[in-house]
Write a protein that holds these residues in place. Structure first.
Motif, PDB file in Angstrom:
ATOM      1  N   PHE A 229      88.429  19.882 102.479  1.00 33.23           N
ATOM      2  CA  PHE A 229      88.206  18.791 101.535  1.00 33.23           C
ATOM      3  C   PHE A 229      89.495  18.039 101.229  1.00 33.23           C
ATOM      4  N   VAL A 230      90.601  18.740 101.162  1.00 33.40           N
ATOM      5  CA  VAL A 230      91.890  18.067 100.959  1.00 33.40           C
ATOM      6  C   VAL A 230      92.130  17.088 102.104  1.00 33.40           C
TER       7      VAL A 230
ATOM      8  N   THR B 255      75.372  17.265 103.352  1.00 31.94           N
ATOM      9  CA  THR B 255      76.004  18.478 103.872  1.00 31.94           C
ATOM     10  C   THR B 255      76.186  19.529 102.778  1.00 31.94           C
ATOM     11  N   LEU B 256      76.457  19.093 101.572  1.00 31.79           N
ATOM     12  CA  LEU B 256      76.717  20.017 100.472  1.00 31.79           C
ATOM     13  C   LEU B 256      75.454  20.464  99.729  1.00 31.79           C
TER      14      LEU B 256
ATOM     15  N   LYS C  25      92.043  12.857 101.910  1.00 37.37           N
ATOM     16  CA  LYS C  25      93.196  12.105 102.421  1.00 37.37           C
ATOM     17  C   LYS C  25      92.732  11.100 103.487  1.00 37.37           C
ATOM     18  N   ALA C  26      91.851  11.533 104.374  1.00 37.83           N
ATOM     19  CA  ALA C  26      91.330  10.627 105.401  1.00 37.83           C
ATOM     20  C   ALA C  26      90.527   9.491 104.769  1.00 37.83           C
TER      21      ALA C  26
ATOM     22  N   THR D 299      85.552  12.437 111.920  1.00 42.10           N
ATOM     23  CA  THR D 299      85.884  13.747 112.491  1.00 42.10           C
ATOM     24  C   THR D 299      85.965  14.807 111.406  1.00 42.10           C
ATOM     25  N   LEU D 300      86.618  14.486 110.303  1.00 38.49           N
ATOM     26  CA  LEU D 300      86.741  15.462 109.217  1.00 38.49           C
ATOM     27  C   LEU D 300      85.401  15.695 108.519  1.00 38.49           C
ATOM     28  N   ALA D 301      84.586  14.672 108.397  1.00 36.54           N
ATOM     29  CA  ALA D 301      83.243  14.861 107.823  1.00 36.54           C
ATOM     30  C   ALA D 301      82.430  15.796 108.715  1.00 36.54           C
TER      31      ALA D 301
END
Length: 119
Positions: free
Chosen positions: A92-93, A11-12, A97-98, A70-72
């Motif tokens: 990213f924070v 992704t990056l 954390k996830a 989900t966060l990814a």
């Protein structure tokens, strides 16, 4: 974890081709879509998610992994509308954390000690 890390690394990548579409069930959410280069990363992440659902005894592990995925996906969706450098840092924070919460849940399920200390 490998599938998740590879998904984020792809992704990056500056050359990643990610598009987005509205999520069919979640208002205000978008879904990332990948070209043939990125598709294996998404498929590996989805496969890992199914494997965790199949083998986990504890619901906490499944929930923690679902939150991580989900966060990814949110990071990938943000990348679909911006460069890798423009993704909001708060995503990213939340992602890190996830990640910690999933690792902690998975280690507890395997009866291993916690490795993260609360901050």
């Amino acid at each position: 974890m490998s599938a998740y890390r590879q998904f984020i690394a792809f992704t990056l990548e500056p050359t990643a081709n990610i598009t987005i579409a509205p999520h069919p069930r979640k208002t205000g959410e978008s879904m990332p879509f990948f070209d043939e280069t990125g598709r294996p990363y998404r498929e590996n992440l989805e496969s890992a998610m199914m494997a965790i659902r199949l083998v986990s005894d504890l619901p906490e592990t499944v929930v923690a992994h679902r939150n991580l995925v989900t966060l990814a996906r949110r990071v990938a969706s943000a990348r679909g509308t911006s460069t890798e450098r423009e993704i909001p840092s708060e995503l990213f924070v939340d992602l890190w954390k996830a990640e910690q919460e999933f690792v902690t849940a998975a280690r507890r399920e395997m009866d291993l000690p916690d490795i993260y200390t609360p901050t």
